[in-house]
Design an enzyme around this catalytic site. Structure first.
Site, short mmCIF file in Angstrom:
data_model
loop_
_atom_site.label_atom_id
_atom_site.label_comp_id
_atom_site.label_asym_id
_atom_site.label_seq_id
_atom_site.Cartn_x
_atom_site.Cartn_y
_atom_site.Cartn_z
CB SER A 1 -0.99 0.31 1.44
OG SER A 1 -1.40 1.31 1.59
CE1 TYR B 1 -4.45 -2.89 4.97
CE2 TYR B 1 -3.81 -0.21 4.69
CZ TYR B 1 -3.26 -1.34 3.83
OH TYR B 1 -3.67 -1.10 2.78
#
Length: 262
Positions: free
Chosen positions: A139, A152
């Protein structure tokens, strides 16, 4: 590398980026192994691929001890594997001070340790063949942080450290590593994100809804794989955060705070 005819294993293939990759790669006549937890959803994706060279192999990334047996099962389908696309994972939407530690553990278990376990289980096969390609979807949050995504971000940052080293250690074995860093993409990632108590958010956010169409993302990702890129940043203006973090970290800090992106 041309993906045509290659055996490609995709985790997280039942929806979102994984599903879109399956359709795009099937059109390019790749041989696909589709994995995820939901067998019914995987079967639906397989049928839509409309190819005899697409099979399903359900498993849970958090079941680390099953990684070696899962790899053995995967190898039985086509006899070898050329590319593993580590796409499976979960996101988060909660403040650090409010988040149960069990949520942090789950994010690390699925997003980082599950991916590492599967990668290490397949690595001997790539070493033996003197070729292979690990493609890991991290990401932009693996390159810089954002509120509500602490666990995350931590897991995605860890993936970069691990796979950068894997690339260095196994270049001699002709093993390639590509890290794909998505920005906002039109998937259910926000809907399925974990909240402070571990429940799913069950609602979308504006940034994700207005993100890149998932089929467009899949096309760009495949081009990055074929070009053997070390890293690929795929998204809209949020990609600028990569360069702000590198050259103007304080500017990025205040920009992210003021944007109030959930």
């Amino acid at each position: 590398m041309n993906v045509t005819g290659k055996v490609i294993w995709i985790t997280g293939a039942s929806s979102g980026i994984g599903e879109a990759l399956a359709y795009a790669l099937a059109l390019k006549q790749a041989k696909l192994i589709l994995s995820g937890r939901n067998l019914e959803a995987l079967e639906q994706v397989r049928e839509k691929c409309n190819s005899a060279d697409v099979v399903v192999l359900p498993f849970d990334l958090s079941h680390f001890d099953a990684s070696k047996s899962t790899v053995s099962k995967a190898l039985q389908f086509f006899g070898s594997i050329d590319v593993l696309i580590n796409n499976g994972g979960i996101s988060q939407r909660s403040l650090i001070a409010e988040t149960d530690f069990e949520v942090d553990k789950k994010l690390i278990a699925v997003d980082y340790l599950g991916t590492v376990a599967l990668t290490k289980a397949l690595l001997p096969h790539f070493i033996q063949r003197k070729k292979g390609h690990f493609v890991t979807v991290t990401s932009l949050m693996g390159k810089f942080g954002s509120p509500y995504r602490s666990g995350y971000c931590g897991a995605k940052h860890a993936l970069h450290g691990f796979f950068d080293v894997l690339r260095m250690e196994h270049e001699k074995d002709n093993i390639k590593v590509t890290l794909i860093c998505p920005g906002f993409v039109q998937t259910n990632v926000a809907i399925n994100a974990l909240t402070a108590n571990g429940e799913t958010q069950k609602s979308n956010d504006e940034a994700t809804q207005n993100g890149m169409p998932v089929d467009v993302f899949a096309s760009k990702m495949i081009k990055a794989i074929e070009a053997n890129k070390f890293e690929a940043y795929i998204g809209g203006k949020e990609v600028l955060g990569i360069y702000l973090k590198r050259f103007f970290p304080k500017m990025l800090h205040y920009f992210v705070l003021e944007s109030k992106v959930r």
